[in-house]
Design a protein around this motif. Structure first.
Motif, PDB file in Angstrom:
ATOM      1  N   GLY A 259      35.822  13.446  19.516  1.00 31.23           N
ATOM      2  CA  GLY A 259      35.512  13.568  18.135  1.00 31.23           C
ATOM      3  C   GLY A 259      34.047  13.453  17.714  1.00 31.23           C
ATOM      4  O   GLY A 259      33.455  12.840  18.679  1.00 31.23           O
ATOM      5  N   GLY A 260      33.616  13.741  16.774  1.00 30.93           N
ATOM      6  CA  GLY A 260      32.207  13.276  16.443  1.00 30.93           C
ATOM      7  C   GLY A 260      31.988  12.088  16.031  1.00 30.93           C
ATOM      8  O   GLY A 260      30.954  11.492  16.023  1.00 30.93           O
ATOM      9  N   LYS A 261      32.879  11.423  15.513  1.00 31.50           N
ATOM     10  CA  LYS A 261      33.006  10.020  14.991  1.00 31.50           C
ATOM     11  C   LYS A 261      32.228   8.963  15.891  1.00 31.50           C
ATOM     12  O   LYS A 261      31.277   8.145  15.438  1.00 31.50           O
ATOM     13  CB  LYS A 261      34.069   9.337  14.329  1.00 31.50           C
ATOM     14  CG  LYS A 261      34.421   8.742  13.190  1.00 31.50           C
ATOM     15  CD  LYS A 261      35.776   8.427  12.890  1.00 31.50           C
ATOM     16  CE  LYS A 261      35.894   8.023  11.371  1.00 31.50           C
ATOM     17  NZ  LYS A 261      37.438   8.028  11.187  1.00 31.50           N
TER      18      LYS A 261
ATOM     19  N   MET B  67      28.612   7.761  15.754  1.00 30.24           N
ATOM     20  CA  MET B  67      28.072   7.050  14.810  1.00 30.24           C
ATOM     21  C   MET B  67      28.108   5.621  15.212  1.00 30.24           C
ATOM     22  O   MET B  67      27.209   4.796  15.426  1.00 30.24           O
ATOM     23  CB  MET B  67      29.214   6.955  13.475  1.00 30.24           C
ATOM     24  CG  MET B  67      28.896   8.162  12.786  1.00 30.24           C
ATOM     25  SD  MET B  67      30.439   8.187  11.275  1.00 30.24           S
ATOM     26  CE  MET B  67      30.511   9.851  11.055  1.00 30.24           C
TER      27      MET B  67
ATOM     28  N   PHE C  76      30.039   9.307   3.638  1.00 26.89           N
ATOM     29  CA  PHE C  76      30.949   9.050   4.599  1.00 26.89           C
ATOM     30  C   PHE C  76      31.140   7.646   5.083  1.00 26.89           C
ATOM     31  O   PHE C  76      30.013   6.849   5.184  1.00 26.89           O
ATOM     32  CB  PHE C  76      30.544   9.694   6.057  1.00 26.89           C
ATOM     33  CG  PHE C  76      31.917   9.908   6.828  1.00 26.89           C
ATOM     34  CD1 PHE C  76      33.051  10.364   6.346  1.00 26.89           C
ATOM     35  CD2 PHE C  76      31.840   9.131   8.050  1.00 26.89           C
ATOM     36  CE1 PHE C  76      34.078  10.659   7.197  1.00 26.89           C
ATOM     37  CE2 PHE C  76      33.142   9.370   8.897  1.00 26.89           C
ATOM     38  CZ  PHE C  76      34.066  10.139   8.565  1.00 26.89           C
TER      39      PHE C  76
ATOM     40  N   TYR D 259      29.759   5.206   7.908  1.00 30.66           N
ATOM     41  CA  TYR D 259      28.226   4.846   8.025  1.00 30.66           C
ATOM     42  C   TYR D 259      28.055   3.161   7.715  1.00 30.66           C
ATOM     43  O   TYR D 259      27.673   2.384   8.405  1.00 30.66           O
ATOM     44  CB  TYR D 259      27.217   5.430   7.363  1.00 30.66           C
ATOM     45  CG  TYR D 259      27.186   6.861   7.270  1.00 30.66           C
ATOM     46  CD1 TYR D 259      27.647   7.667   8.771  1.00 30.66           C
ATOM     47  CD2 TYR D 259      27.183   7.590   6.080  1.00 30.66           C
ATOM     48  CE1 TYR D 259      27.615   9.028   8.699  1.00 30.66           C
ATOM     49  CE2 TYR D 259      27.121   9.152   6.548  1.00 30.66           C
ATOM     50  CZ  TYR D 259      27.431   9.763   7.630  1.00 30.66           C
ATOM     51  OH  TYR D 259      27.481  11.074   7.455  1.00 30.66           O
TER      52      TYR D 259
ATOM     53  N   ASN E  14      23.129  13.383   6.020  1.00 29.01           N
ATOM     54  CA  ASN E  14      24.271  14.184   6.235  1.00 29.01           C
ATOM     55  C   ASN E  14      24.059  15.497   5.464  1.00 29.01           C
ATOM     56  O   ASN E  14      24.013  15.423   4.334  1.00 29.01           O
ATOM     57  CB  ASN E  14      25.583  13.354   6.089  1.00 29.01           C
ATOM     58  CG  ASN E  14      26.874  14.148   5.944  1.00 29.01           C
ATOM     59  OD1 ASN E  14      27.521  13.767   5.218  1.00 29.01           O
ATOM     60  ND2 ASN E  14      27.068  15.066   6.830  1.00 29.01           N
TER      61      ASN E  14
ATOM     62  N   ASN F 277      29.267  15.318   2.923  1.00 25.18           N
ATOM     63  CA  ASN F 277      30.683  14.819   2.714  1.00 25.18           C
ATOM     64  C   ASN F 277      30.278  13.542   1.764  1.00 25.18           C
ATOM     65  O   ASN F 277      29.650  12.801   2.317  1.00 25.18           O
ATOM     66  CB  ASN F 277      31.482  14.543   3.846  1.00 25.18           C
ATOM     67  CG  ASN F 277      33.064  13.871   3.422  1.00 25.18           C
ATOM     68  OD1 ASN F 277      33.230  13.933   2.302  1.00 25.18           O
ATOM     69  ND2 ASN F 277      33.679  13.353   4.360  1.00 25.18           N
TER      70      ASN F 277
ATOM     71  N   ASP G 109      23.688  13.665  10.560  1.00 19.78           N
ATOM     72  CA  ASP G 109      25.151  14.258  10.803  1.00 19.78           C
ATOM     73  C   ASP G 109      25.360  15.486  10.285  1.00 19.78           C
ATOM     74  O   ASP G 109      25.006  15.751   9.220  1.00 19.78           O
ATOM     75  CB  ASP G 109      26.023  13.167  10.058  1.00 19.78           C
ATOM     76  CG  ASP G 109      27.701  13.392  10.080  1.00 19.78           C
ATOM     77  OD1 ASP G 109      27.954  14.390  10.547  1.00 19.78           O
ATOM     78  OD2 ASP G 109      28.215  12.483   9.858  1.00 19.78           O
TER      79      ASP G 109
ATOM     80  N   ILE H  52      27.890  17.515  11.160  1.00 19.23           N
ATOM     81  CA  ILE H  52      29.201  18.213  11.426  1.00 19.23           C
ATOM     82  C   ILE H  52      29.662  19.276  10.535  1.00 19.23           C
ATOM     83  O   ILE H  52      30.414  20.073  11.050  1.00 19.23           O
ATOM     84  CB  ILE H  52      30.360  16.891  11.476  1.00 19.23           C
ATOM     85  CG1 ILE H  52      31.685  17.378  12.040  1.00 19.23           C
ATOM     86  CG2 ILE H  52      30.637  16.582   9.844  1.00 19.23           C
ATOM     87  CD1 ILE H  52      31.734  16.556  13.420  1.00 19.23           C
ATOM     88  N   TYR H  53      29.037  19.475   9.468  1.00 17.55           N
ATOM     89  CA  TYR H  53      29.274  20.561   8.598  1.00 17.55           C
ATOM     90  C   TYR H  53      28.343  21.649   8.840  1.00 17.55           C
ATOM     91  O   TYR H  53      28.091  22.439   7.827  1.00 17.55           O
ATOM     92  CB  TYR H  53      29.568  20.134   7.292  1.00 17.55           C
ATOM     93  CG  TYR H  53      30.525  19.396   6.842  1.00 17.55           C
ATOM     94  CD1 TYR H  53      32.066  19.711   6.954  1.00 17.55           C
ATOM     95  CD2 TYR H  53      30.472  17.850   6.712  1.00 17.55           C
ATOM     96  CE1 TYR H  53      33.029  18.796   6.818  1.00 17.55           C
ATOM     97  CE2 TYR H  53      31.497  17.037   6.492  1.00 17.55           C
ATOM     98  CZ  TYR H  53      32.847  17.641   6.668  1.00 17.55           C
ATOM     99  OH  TYR H  53      33.718  16.692   6.694  1.00 17.55           O
TER     100      TYR H  53
ATOM    101  N   LEU I 173      24.728  14.256  15.466  1.00 16.19           N
ATOM    102  CA  LEU I 173      26.359  14.011  15.413  1.00 16.19           C
ATOM    103  C   LEU I 173      26.689  15.500  15.074  1.00 16.19           C
ATOM    104  O   LEU I 173      26.265  16.215  13.751  1.00 16.19           O
ATOM    105  CB  LEU I 173      26.682  12.978  14.537  1.00 16.19           C
ATOM    106  CG  LEU I 173      28.037  12.996  14.372  1.00 16.19           C
ATOM    107  CD1 LEU I 173      28.426  11.462  13.969  1.00 16.19           C
ATOM    108  CD2 LEU I 173      28.815  14.043  13.597  1.00 16.19           C
TER     109      LEU I 173
ATOM    110  N   SER J 200      35.456  19.728  15.363  1.00 14.31           N
ATOM    111  CA  SER J 200      36.460  19.480  14.250  1.00 14.31           C
ATOM    112  C   SER J 200      36.603  20.309  13.200  1.00 14.31           C
ATOM    113  O   SER J 200      37.388  21.180  12.722  1.00 14.31           O
ATOM    114  CB  SER J 200      36.468  18.284  13.644  1.00 14.31           C
ATOM    115  OG  SER J 200      36.447  17.293  14.849  1.00 14.31           O
ATOM    116  N   LYS J 201      35.298  20.625  12.344  1.00 11.01           N
ATOM    117  CA  LYS J 201      35.220  21.441  11.127  1.00 11.01           C
ATOM    118  C   LYS J 201      35.282  22.780  11.542  1.00 11.01           C
ATOM    119  O   LYS J 201      35.558  23.804  10.823  1.00 11.01           O
ATOM    120  CB  LYS J 201      34.399  20.781  10.263  1.00 11.01           C
ATOM    121  CG  LYS J 201      34.056  19.265  10.143  1.00 11.01           C
ATOM    122  CD  LYS J 201      35.334  18.310   9.634  1.00 11.01           C
ATOM    123  CE  LYS J 201      35.322  17.001   9.547  1.00 11.01           C
ATOM    124  NZ  LYS J 201      36.190  16.335   8.816  1.00 11.01           N
TER     125      LYS J 201
ATOM    126  N   ARG K  17      40.147  16.217  18.975  1.00 14.27           N
ATOM    127  CA  ARG K  17      39.186  15.220  19.177  1.00 14.27           C
ATOM    128  C   ARG K  17      37.968  15.402  20.365  1.00 14.27           C
ATOM    129  O   ARG K  17      38.019  15.043  21.491  1.00 14.27           O
ATOM    130  CB  ARG K  17      39.723  13.789  19.795  1.00 14.27           C
ATOM    131  CG  ARG K  17      41.057  13.437  18.948  1.00 14.27           C
ATOM    132  CD  ARG K  17      40.768  13.278  17.484  1.00 14.27           C
ATOM    133  NE  ARG K  17      39.465  12.529  17.088  1.00 14.27           N
ATOM    134  CZ  ARG K  17      38.676  12.830  16.134  1.00 14.27           C
ATOM    135  NH1 ARG K  17      38.843  14.209  15.579  1.00 14.27           N
ATOM    136  NH2 ARG K  17      37.970  12.017  15.934  1.00 14.27           N
TER     137      ARG K  17
END
Ligand SMILES: Cc1ncc(COP(=O)(O)O)c(C=O)c1O
Length: 385
Positions: A93-95, A98, A119, A122, A165, A169, A197, A199-200, A226, A230-231, A239
């Motif tokens: 996963g990207g998490k 972080m 998010f 952080y 980000n 989000n 970040d 991710i989107y 990051l 996922s998205k 993951r």
């Protein structure tokens, strides 16, 4: 442990499931994950990988072919030419980027400026590491883009990192080329690291497009990106994510991974290579068209509800309406809508104190369910008037 925060989306999901177990009908607009299935070519690639022996440990930083594919994809989608496999660490996963990224570079007492609402992990990780969280308010009147003058005012000699980000989000806001250029100039001037970040990055609508801060002068050596699968590819449960770093930091992050998970699942990484191939693009574009339709419906419906006001976001799959006109707090609204209307959403304060006055809906759900949810919300609010 008391310094560590959490993500309340999972708690609301649990409450909603408990109500469903009692026979209540709930529309789920709380969780931030695409409702689509993973594209079939990616599923097939994973099955083949299992049949072909990708069932063993791999290198901590990721399989060399997967790291190379990620570097090539990032160079292509962001217009860079400077990343290669050695910049990439692949994670579950990207998490973890972080956690590992911040752990690799932050010391106790370092100040970290981060978006609020933002998010929640952080702030959680900053505090956990003994660093100092410095919230930067994102304002509705600025379409939830950070205000560069506000950012500059928060920088002190102790500031070590800025987290951005985009698309964001929980607000769906996106930073413009001009914003990013100015943030980059500040980062260079004050010698700051930027955790970006993205991710989107592929969930952007209309004429807007994603720009990555790493491409501005002086940023390659101070940016940690990051991103993940996922998205973009509807792969939350696989993951699979990644970070791009200057090469010396990538080595530190891989070392953290060795100490933590050893490596990311090998067959997932092979499927990830397939996801990044152009073959998957048509399906990803279909996701985007559908998300945009849903965004337009939910924004229109929200603006018909008394006391609600919602700007149209340009990215991600969230809306963040202002609910101050109802006289309720964000937490009251989350509770009321779940229990009275059977609609699960998140209080804006789940994303930090500056989220008060707002709630977040994820529109990663069918148009039919979104219409039903908005009917229920409108009826429940009108009942209180
Ligand atoms: C802004 C942001 N960054 C990172 C993540 C983590 O993504 P992943 O599921 O790949 O760990 C999320 C997930 O909700 C997110 O919203």
């Amino acid at each position: 442990m008391s310094r560590l925060g959490t993500e309340t989306a999972f708690e609301v999901l649990l409450k909603a499931r408990a109500l469903e177990a009692q026979g209540r009908s709930i529309v789920h607009l709380e969780i931030g994950e695409p409702d689509f299935d993973t594209p079939q070519n990616v599923i097939d690639a994973a099955k083949n990988a299992l049949d072909n022996g990708f069932t063993h440990y791999g290198p901590a930083a990721g399989l060399p072919e997967a790291r190379a594919a990620v570097a090539a994809y990032m160079n292509k989608t962001r217009g860079y030419d400077f990343y290669d496999a050695d910049n990439v660490v692949i994670t579950p996963g990207g998490k973890p980027i972080m956690f590992f990224g911040m752990m690799a570079v932050l010391d106790e007492g370092d100040e970290v400026i981060y978006p609020n609402p933002g998010f929640p992990i952080y702030e959680s990780v900053i505090r956990f590491l003994g660093s100092v969280p410095v919230p930067l308010q994102l304002k509705e009147e600025n379409e939830f883009r950070l205000d560069v003058a506000d950012l500059e005012a928060l920088i002190t000699p102790k500031t070590r990192m800025v987290i951005i980000n985009t698309p964001q989000n929980p607000t769906g806001g996106i930073l413009t080329h001009d914003d990013l250029q100015k943030i980059a100039e500040l980062a260079v001037k004050h010698d700051l690291i930027v955790l970006s970040d993205e991710i989107y990055s592929q969930v952007v609508y209309g004429d807007f497009h994603h720009t990555s801060i790493a491409k501005f002068p002086g940023m390659y050596e101070r940016t940690m990106i990051l991103d993940g699968f996922s998205k973009t590819f509807a792969m939350t449960g696989w993951r699979l994510g990644y970070g791009l770093f200057p090469k010396d930091i990538a080595k530190l992050v891989a070392k953290l991974q060795t100490n933590c998970t050893s490596c990311t699942s090998s067959f997932s990484q092979i499927a990830g290579i397939e996801a990044l191939d152009d073959r998957t693009l048509p399906r990803v574009n279909e996701f985007l068209v559908e998300f945009e339709r849903r965004r337009d419906v939910i924004v229109d419906r929200l603006n018909e509800i008394p006391g609600f006001r919602c700007i149209k976001p340009h990215g991600a799959f969230y809306v963040f309406p202002n609910i101050t006109g109802t006289g309720m707090t964000s937490a009251e609204m989350e509770h009321y809508l779940l229990n009275e209307a059977g609609v699960a959403c998140l209080s804006g304060t789940a994303f930090g104190a500056y989220g008060e006055g707002f709630i977040r809906f994820s529109y990663a759900n069918s148009i039919e369910n979104i219409e039903e949810a908005m009917r229920r919300v409108k009826a429940a609010i009108e009942k209180r008037l």
